[in-house]
Design a protein around this motif. Sequence first.
Motif, PDB file in Angstrom:
ATOM      1  N   ASN A 106      -2.680  -2.363   5.308  1.00 52.91           N
ATOM      2  CA  ASN A 106      -2.899  -1.605   4.126  1.00 52.91           C
ATOM      3  C   ASN A 106      -3.353  -0.197   4.215  1.00 52.91           C
ATOM      4  OD1 ASN A 106      -4.639  -2.082   0.959  1.00 52.91           O
ATOM      5  ND2 ASN A 106      -2.295  -2.931   1.243  1.00 52.91           N
ATOM      6  N   SER A 151       0.803  -1.180  -0.016  1.00 57.33           N
ATOM      7  CA  SER A 151       0.104   0.022  -0.120  1.00 57.33           C
ATOM      8  C   SER A 151       0.912   1.288   0.123  1.00 57.33           C
ATOM      9  CB  SER A 151      -0.816  -0.079   1.233  1.00 57.33           C
ATOM     10  OG  SER A 151      -1.704   0.951   1.326  1.00 57.33           O
ATOM     11  N   TRP A 203      -7.783   1.491  -2.694  1.00 56.92           N
ATOM     12  CA  TRP A 203      -7.105   0.036  -2.910  1.00 56.92           C
ATOM     13  C   TRP A 203      -7.088  -0.201  -4.163  1.00 56.92           C
ATOM     14  CZ3 TRP A 203      -9.982  -2.641  -5.961  1.00 56.92           C
ATOM     15  CH2 TRP A 203     -11.692  -2.264  -6.373  1.00 56.92           C
ATOM     16  N   LYS A 221     -10.197  -0.165   1.748  1.00 57.44           N
ATOM     17  CA  LYS A 221      -9.434  -1.474   1.741  1.00 57.44           C
ATOM     18  C   LYS A 221      -9.989  -2.527   2.523  1.00 57.44           C
ATOM     19  CE  LYS A 221      -5.429   1.358   1.386  1.00 57.44           C
ATOM     20  NZ  LYS A 221      -4.770   0.743   0.326  1.00 57.44           N
TER      21      LYS A 221
END
Length: 153
Positions: free
Chosen positions: A60, A28, A107, A137
Motif C-alpha cells: 500500500n 493504493s 489511507w 497505512k
Amino acid sequence: MGDWWRPEHWWNEDNALWVLFASAFVSSTLLPGSSEGVLAASRLSGFDPWNLLWVATLGNTLGGLTNWWLGRWIATRYPARRLVRAEQEKALERVRRFGWPVLLLSWLPVIGDPLCLAAGWLRVNFWLCALAIAIGKAARYALLLWLIPVAGS
C-alpha cells in the motif's frame, strides 16, 4: 487430475502474501481496488498477522509513492495548468495548507490517492511523504487485523 482445484492446495501463506501485496499496491494507486478482503481472508485462514501487516503496508505504501511519483511527473509536463477535477483542487489545497503530515490520511478512500498525487505535484519532500504514508497505512492495517477474529476462535 489431483486436487489442484481445492483452495487448500493453492491458498497457502506464501501465495496469500503475494496476492495481498499486489492487491494492496493496486488499491493504493489511482486504479480501483480493495485489499481489505484479501487481508481478512488471509487472517481468517490463520496466517501470521505480523506478516500480513508488513506485506499489506509495504504494498500500500509503494502504491501511494507511485502516486507521488506520478504527481511529480505530471508537474514536469503541466506545471502551470490548473487541475481539472474538484477532488484534485481540494487535495492540492490540503497539502498546501497542512504539508506532508496530511499524508497520514492517505489511507482514506477517495481522498488518499489524490493527496499523494498532490504532494508529488507540489514537490513535498519524498522521505517525509514516505514516512507519513507508511505510518498511516500501517495503522489502518493494524486496526483491521485487530478487528478480524483469529481463525478457530
